[in-house]
Design an enzyme around this catalytic site. Structure first.
Site, PDB file in Angstrom:
ATOM      1  N   ASP A  43      -0.722  -4.271   5.003  1.00 17.24           N
ATOM      2  CA  ASP A  43       0.183  -4.428   3.862  1.00 17.24           C
ATOM      3  C   ASP A  43       0.568  -3.059   3.283  1.00 17.24           C
ATOM      4  O   ASP A  43       1.346  -2.977   2.328  1.00 17.24           O
ATOM      5  CB  ASP A  43      -0.370  -5.387   2.797  1.00 17.24           C
ATOM      6  CG  ASP A  43      -1.682  -4.942   2.204  1.00 17.24           C
ATOM      7  OD1 ASP A  43      -2.200  -3.883   2.605  1.00 17.24           O
ATOM      8  OD2 ASP A  43      -2.211  -5.662   1.318  1.00 17.24           O
ATOM      9  N   SER A  44       0.081  -1.982   3.915  1.00 16.31           N
ATOM     10  CA  SER A  44       0.619  -0.640   3.650  1.00 16.31           C
ATOM     11  C   SER A  44       2.124  -0.632   3.964  1.00 16.31           C
ATOM     12  O   SER A  44       2.851   0.267   3.536  1.00 16.31           O
ATOM     13  CB  SER A  44      -0.099   0.412   4.502  1.00 16.31           C
ATOM     14  OG  SER A  44      -0.152   0.010   5.856  1.00 16.31           O
ATOM     15  N   ASP A  82      -2.343  -8.376   8.171  1.00  8.54           N
ATOM     16  CA  ASP A  82      -2.945  -8.379   6.837  1.00  8.54           C
ATOM     17  C   ASP A  82      -2.466  -9.578   6.044  1.00  8.54           C
ATOM     18  O   ASP A  82      -1.297  -9.954   6.128  1.00  8.54           O
ATOM     19  CB  ASP A  82      -2.476  -7.121   6.085  1.00  8.54           C
ATOM     20  CG  ASP A  82      -3.626  -6.238   5.655  1.00  8.54           C
ATOM     21  OD1 ASP A  82      -4.787  -6.708   5.641  1.00  8.54           O
ATOM     22  OD2 ASP A  82      -3.369  -5.064   5.334  1.00  8.54           O
ATOM     23  N   LYS A 110      -6.503 -10.096   8.634  1.00 12.34           N
ATOM     24  CA  LYS A 110      -7.450  -9.240   7.904  1.00 12.34           C
ATOM     25  C   LYS A 110      -7.371  -9.603   6.430  1.00 12.34           C
ATOM     26  O   LYS A 110      -6.281  -9.765   5.895  1.00 12.34           O
ATOM     27  CB  LYS A 110      -7.117  -7.762   8.094  1.00 12.34           C
ATOM     28  CG  LYS A 110      -8.011  -6.842   7.248  1.00 12.34           C
ATOM     29  CD  LYS A 110      -7.903  -5.383   7.658  1.00 12.34           C
ATOM     30  CE  LYS A 110      -6.726  -4.639   7.115  1.00 12.34           C
ATOM     31  NZ  LYS A 110      -6.604  -4.624   5.636  1.00 12.34           N
ATOM     32  N   GLU A 172     -13.154   1.294   4.300  1.00 12.64           N
ATOM     33  CA  GLU A 172     -12.145   2.257   3.835  1.00 12.64           C
ATOM     34  C   GLU A 172     -12.662   3.069   2.645  1.00 12.64           C
ATOM     35  O   GLU A 172     -13.205   2.521   1.677  1.00 12.64           O
ATOM     36  CB  GLU A 172     -10.858   1.524   3.425  1.00 12.64           C
ATOM     37  CG  GLU A 172      -9.805   2.487   2.873  1.00 12.64           C
ATOM     38  CD  GLU A 172      -8.403   1.889   2.720  1.00 12.64           C
ATOM     39  OE1 GLU A 172      -8.199   0.718   3.068  1.00 12.64           O
ATOM     40  OE2 GLU A 172      -7.514   2.634   2.253  1.00 12.64           O
TER      41      GLU A 172
HETATM   42  O1  KIV Z   1      -2.724  -1.921   4.979  1.00 13.80           O
HETATM   43  C1  KIV Z   1      -3.267  -1.111   5.758  1.00 13.80           C
HETATM   44  O2  KIV Z   1      -2.620  -0.291   6.411  1.00 13.80           O
HETATM   45  C2  KIV Z   1      -4.706  -1.177   5.877  1.00 13.80           C
HETATM   46  C3  KIV Z   1      -5.396  -0.073   6.611  1.00 13.80           C
HETATM   47  C4  KIV Z   1      -5.380   1.170   5.817  1.00 13.80           C
HETATM   48  C5  KIV Z   1      -6.763  -0.448   7.024  1.00 13.80           C
HETATM   49  O3  KIV Z   1      -5.310  -2.071   5.379  1.00 13.80           O
END
Ligand code: KIV
Length: 255
Positions: A43-44, A82, A110, A172
């Site tokens: 979700d980045s 995610d 995730k 993280e």
């Molecule tokens: O959203 C994301 O990119 C993440 C990673 C940093 C693990 O959760």
């Protein structure tokens, strides 16, 4: 051959697991052809692709569109999607939304924290990757687990993810020693980001490592290329050539 949950689990202690984020067809195709083990539609996405300040504005609609694009580009890598904030607050929502992500081609989902929800999903045949430590949906962007109490909390959460049936867990933004301890005391692979070199695997945000994001540059995000600078140069060159009537030439024309 397509990478499976069993393959990922079997790599613990034997071979480092390499995960990277992906959000679109072509980038994920390149990641896949390079031999990445796991592509995460994180979700980045909200920050590095959609330009929000944080991950909280990401919707299921965003995740479904970008997961489907990544799936179209990657043939071999294991695909993890995610679950955005607010989409796994209870068992019913979690199952509905996780199933939607699996339907567009994710191999697993995730979720940040919430081992009880992870257990419900695993019980419904949905492979789950846990995520503990600096979990951006609920914590501020600073290293977590520096004092004994919060370190114990993170250790317990990681163990609960293992007990819930998660096939791996992201660690993280935690101290190296804590990540090492968690890695040594759990049977599932740990995948670190800002957690030092002792985890079973590593994940980076693709835009960070490629120089395609300029708002944050965390210490742990090693830059492997400066594609942002290359892009700007190419755009400047294009502008110049059109303005100076050097492009297009006759060879770019139809006759
Ligand atoms: O959203 C994301 O990119 C993440 C990673 C940093 C693990 O959760």
């Amino acid at each position: 051959m397509k990478t499976t949950v069993e393959k990922i689990k079997s790599m613990k202690g034997k071979e480092k697991i390499v995960m990277i984020t992906g959000y679109d067809y072509f980038t994920s195709k390149m990641e896949d052809e390079a031999g990445i083990d796991i592509i995460l539609i994180g979700d980045s996405l909200g920050m590095v692709v959609l330009g929000y300040e944080n991950t909280l504005s990401v919707t299921m609609e965003d995740m479904l569109r970008h997961t489907a694009a990544v799936v179209r580009g990657a043939k071999k890598a294991f695909i993890v999607a995610d679950m955005p904030v607010g989409t796994f607050d209870n068992n019913e929502d979690a199952a509905l939304n996780a199933e939607a992500l699996m339907k567009v081609g994710a191999d697993a989902v995730k979720i940040e924290n919430k081992p009880e929800i992870a257990e419900f999903l695993v019980g419904n045949n949905i492979p789950v990757m846990g995520h503990v430590g600096l979990t951006p949906q609920t914590k501020e962007f600073k290293v977590q687990g520096k004092d004994e109490e919060s370190a114990n909390e993170i250790m317990q959460l990681a163990k609960q993810c293992e007990k819930a049936g998660c096939f791996s867990v992201v660690l993280e933004g935690i101290p190296r020693d804590l990540a090492k301890k968690i890695t040594e005391s759990t049977s599932i692979p740990t995948i670190g980001i800002g957690a030092g070199p002792d985890c079973d695997g590593q994940v980076l945000v693709s835009n960070d490592m490629l120089g395609l994001y300029d708002k944050l540059s965390p210490k742990f995000a090693k830059r492997y290329a400066d594609l942002g600078i290359e892009m700007k140069k190419a755009f400047q060159n294009y502008i110049k050539e059109v303005k100076e009537k050097k492009f297009p030439e006759d060879k770019h024309s139809f006759h």
